[in-house]
Scaffold this motif. Structure first.
Motif, PDB file in Angstrom:
ATOM      1  N   GLY A  72       0.979  -1.288  -0.174  1.00 34.70           N
ATOM      2  CA  GLY A  72       0.094  -0.196  -0.036  1.00 34.70           C
ATOM      3  C   GLY A  72       0.834   1.267  -0.051  1.00 34.70           C
ATOM      4  N   CYS A  73       0.387   2.461   0.252  1.00 35.39           N
ATOM      5  CA  CYS A  73       0.859   3.665   0.272  1.00 35.39           C
ATOM      6  C   CYS A  73       2.155   3.958   0.986  1.00 35.39           C
ATOM      7  CB  CYS A  73      -0.131   4.630   0.495  1.00 35.39           C
ATOM      8  SG  CYS A  73      -1.311   5.066  -0.636  1.00 35.39           S
ATOM      9  N   MET A  74       2.302   3.253   2.357  1.00 32.15           N
ATOM     10  CA  MET A  74       3.240   3.527   3.254  1.00 32.15           C
ATOM     11  C   MET A  74       4.423   3.030   2.579  1.00 32.15           C
ATOM     12  SD  MET A  74       3.971   2.623   7.061  1.00 32.15           S
ATOM     13  CE  MET A  74       2.986   3.987   7.893  1.00 32.15           C
ATOM     14  N   ALA A  75       4.112   1.667   1.827  1.00 33.23           N
ATOM     15  CA  ALA A  75       5.491   1.016   1.162  1.00 33.23           C
ATOM     16  C   ALA A  75       6.129   1.844   0.046  1.00 33.23           C
ATOM     17  CB  ALA A  75       4.612  -0.195   0.601  1.00 33.23           C
ATOM     18  N   VAL A  90       8.556  -6.004   2.385  1.00 32.04           N
ATOM     19  CA  VAL A  90       7.639  -4.718   1.970  1.00 32.04           C
ATOM     20  C   VAL A  90       7.254  -5.230   0.570  1.00 32.04           C
ATOM     21  CG1 VAL A  90       7.684  -2.306   1.214  1.00 32.04           C
ATOM     22  CG2 VAL A  90       8.724  -3.029   3.309  1.00 32.04           C
ATOM     23  N   VAL A  91       6.060  -4.912   0.246  1.00 31.42           N
ATOM     24  CA  VAL A  91       5.603  -5.218  -1.410  1.00 31.42           C
ATOM     25  C   VAL A  91       5.219  -4.016  -2.065  1.00 31.42           C
ATOM     26  CG1 VAL A  91       3.982  -6.472  -2.967  1.00 31.42           C
ATOM     27  CG2 VAL A  91       4.997  -7.760  -0.683  1.00 31.42           C
ATOM     28  N   LEU A  92       5.595  -3.492  -2.958  1.00 29.89           N
ATOM     29  CA  LEU A  92       5.451  -2.214  -3.569  1.00 29.89           C
ATOM     30  C   LEU A  92       4.021  -2.410  -4.413  1.00 29.89           C
ATOM     31  CD1 LEU A  92       8.845  -1.107  -5.076  1.00 29.89           C
ATOM     32  CD2 LEU A  92       7.709  -0.503  -2.959  1.00 29.89           C
ATOM     33  N   ASN A  93       3.290  -1.173  -4.608  1.00 32.60           N
ATOM     34  CA  ASN A  93       1.946  -1.184  -5.295  1.00 32.60           C
ATOM     35  C   ASN A  93       1.822  -1.743  -6.634  1.00 32.60           C
ATOM     36  OD1 ASN A  93       0.338   0.036  -2.997  1.00 32.60           O
ATOM     37  ND2 ASN A  93       0.785   2.243  -3.904  1.00 32.60           N
ATOM     38  N   ALA A  94       2.945  -1.788  -7.377  1.00 31.94           N
ATOM     39  CA  ALA A  94       3.216  -2.498  -8.719  1.00 31.94           C
ATOM     40  C   ALA A  94       2.945  -3.852  -8.633  1.00 31.94           C
ATOM     41  CB  ALA A  94       4.226  -1.840  -9.336  1.00 31.94           C
ATOM     42  N   ASP A  95       3.347  -4.534  -7.461  1.00 27.36           N
ATOM     43  CA  ASP A  95       3.336  -5.979  -7.189  1.00 27.36           C
ATOM     44  C   ASP A  95       2.051  -6.481  -6.370  1.00 27.36           C
ATOM     45  OD1 ASP A  95       5.738  -5.966  -8.840  1.00 27.36           O
ATOM     46  OD2 ASP A  95       6.870  -5.522  -7.075  1.00 27.36           O
ATOM     47  N   ASP A  98       0.052  -9.691  -7.177  1.00 23.03           N
ATOM     48  CA  ASP A  98       0.876 -10.819  -7.612  1.00 23.03           C
ATOM     49  C   ASP A  98       1.117 -11.765  -6.418  1.00 23.03           C
ATOM     50  OD1 ASP A  98       2.524 -12.869  -8.489  1.00 23.03           O
ATOM     51  OD2 ASP A  98       4.269 -11.512  -8.995  1.00 23.03           O
ATOM     52  N   PRO A  99       0.398 -12.768  -6.146  1.00 23.08           N
ATOM     53  CA  PRO A  99       0.424 -13.647  -5.043  1.00 23.08           C
ATOM     54  C   PRO A  99       1.982 -14.053  -4.726  1.00 23.08           C
ATOM     55  CG  PRO A  99      -1.344 -14.543  -6.320  1.00 23.08           C
ATOM     56  CD  PRO A  99      -0.422 -13.497  -7.287  1.00 23.08           C
ATOM     57  N   MET A 100       2.818 -14.312  -5.947  1.00 21.34           N
ATOM     58  CA  MET A 100       4.237 -14.533  -5.476  1.00 21.34           C
ATOM     59  C   MET A 100       4.996 -13.616  -5.059  1.00 21.34           C
ATOM     60  SD  MET A 100       4.232 -17.621  -6.805  1.00 21.34           S
ATOM     61  CE  MET A 100       5.803 -18.108  -6.876  1.00 21.34           C
TER      62      MET A 100
END
Length: 281
Positions: A72-75, A90-95, A98-100
């Protein structure tokens, strides 16, 4: 593997949480907020108060031995580094869809996950569903982080995809669908469309079900005469509800905020709505 999803922030985040849930479940992950091994926090960062709440939630979960993943946004916020370092990943919004991309969940990308695509088919725990129609904001209000964490490039979803999603949600039994976006009123603007929200609502008239659409928050400048007239003439198909943000009633403060209207313009929009729709809210 059980996972929980915790959501902070706006209707767009609520929509995206449900799409993350759908994608993960299709990849074999059980979503169980009450008894999870891994917690995904779909975050917001519009205020310092929210940042503090998320930081406290991370610490609480870690004390219980849970793994925490932030998206989300904090990322996306360079200013949130100290909080992000408390998380396991941390998972960026672009990803985020994507479950992986979520380490430790052991997702298997199946044909079922791919078939679900990015069309939301249900909305957990609500009697009405949201559809995100647009992402991004290029307005750069002086107090707002949104363009920095969501991006300043407007990205409008194709109307055909939105119609497909509306039909899926209508078929799932939702009687009200809320159209939302990071800056809803800018829908279609990157394609050079004028009155983009009106044109989208016109196309959504093809969705045949007994429910109605509702607009989420929209700016005063984007609450145009054409939009007001469309809602007024929709016969209840679009809820006569306008959520227009007013950060201040002082035009000088609004100017310092870099808002694109003054108090008089806002008052004029209210008068125009009241003249067209007696029972507007």
């Amino acid at each position: 593997m059980n996972a929980g999803i915790i959501t902070y922030g706006c209707k767009v985040n609520s929509y995206e949480t449900n799409l993350i849930r759908q994608r993960l479940e299709a990849a074999g992950i059980t979503i169980n907020e009450g008894s999870a091994d891994v917690y995904i926090i779909n975050s917001c960062t519009v205020t310092g108060k929210i940042d503090s709440e998320i930081s406290a939630r991370i610490r609480s979960l870690k004390k219980k031995g849970k793994k925490v993943i932030i998206t989300g946004c904090m990322a996306q916020s360079p200013e949130a580094g100290e909080i992000l370092r408390q998380a396991d990943a941390v998972v960026l919004n672009a990803d985020k869809f994507d479950p992986m991309a979520y380490p430790g969940l052991n997702c298997a990308v199946s044909e079922k996950a791919e078939d679900n695509g990015l069309i939301l088919r249900g909305f957990e725990g609500r009697s009405r569903a949201f559809i995100k129609v647009e992402d991004g904001c290029d307005r750069y209000c002086s107090y707002c982080r949104v363009p920095y964490v969501r991006g300043d490039k407007i990205k409008s979803r194709p109307a055909e995809e939105i119609i497909m999603e509306a039909e899926a949600l209508a078929g799932a039994g939702y009687s009200e669908i809320v159209l939302t976006g990071v800056n809803l009123g800018l829908y279609g603007s990157e394609r050079g469309e004028k009155e983009g929200p009106v044109k989208l609502l016109e196309k959504l008239s093809d969705v045949r079900w007994g429910g109605r659409f509702r607009l989420s928050s929209i700016g005063p400048r984007e609450t145009t005469d054409a939009l007001i007239e469309f809602v007024a003439s929709s016969g209840g198909r679009v809820c006569p509800h306008f959520h227009m943000s007013l950060q201040s009633g002082d035009s000088r403060v609004l100017e310092r905020m870099n808002r694109n209207y003054d108090a008089g313009f806002f008052e004029g929009r209210i008068s125009r709505i009241e003249a067209a729709i007696t029972l507007a809210g």
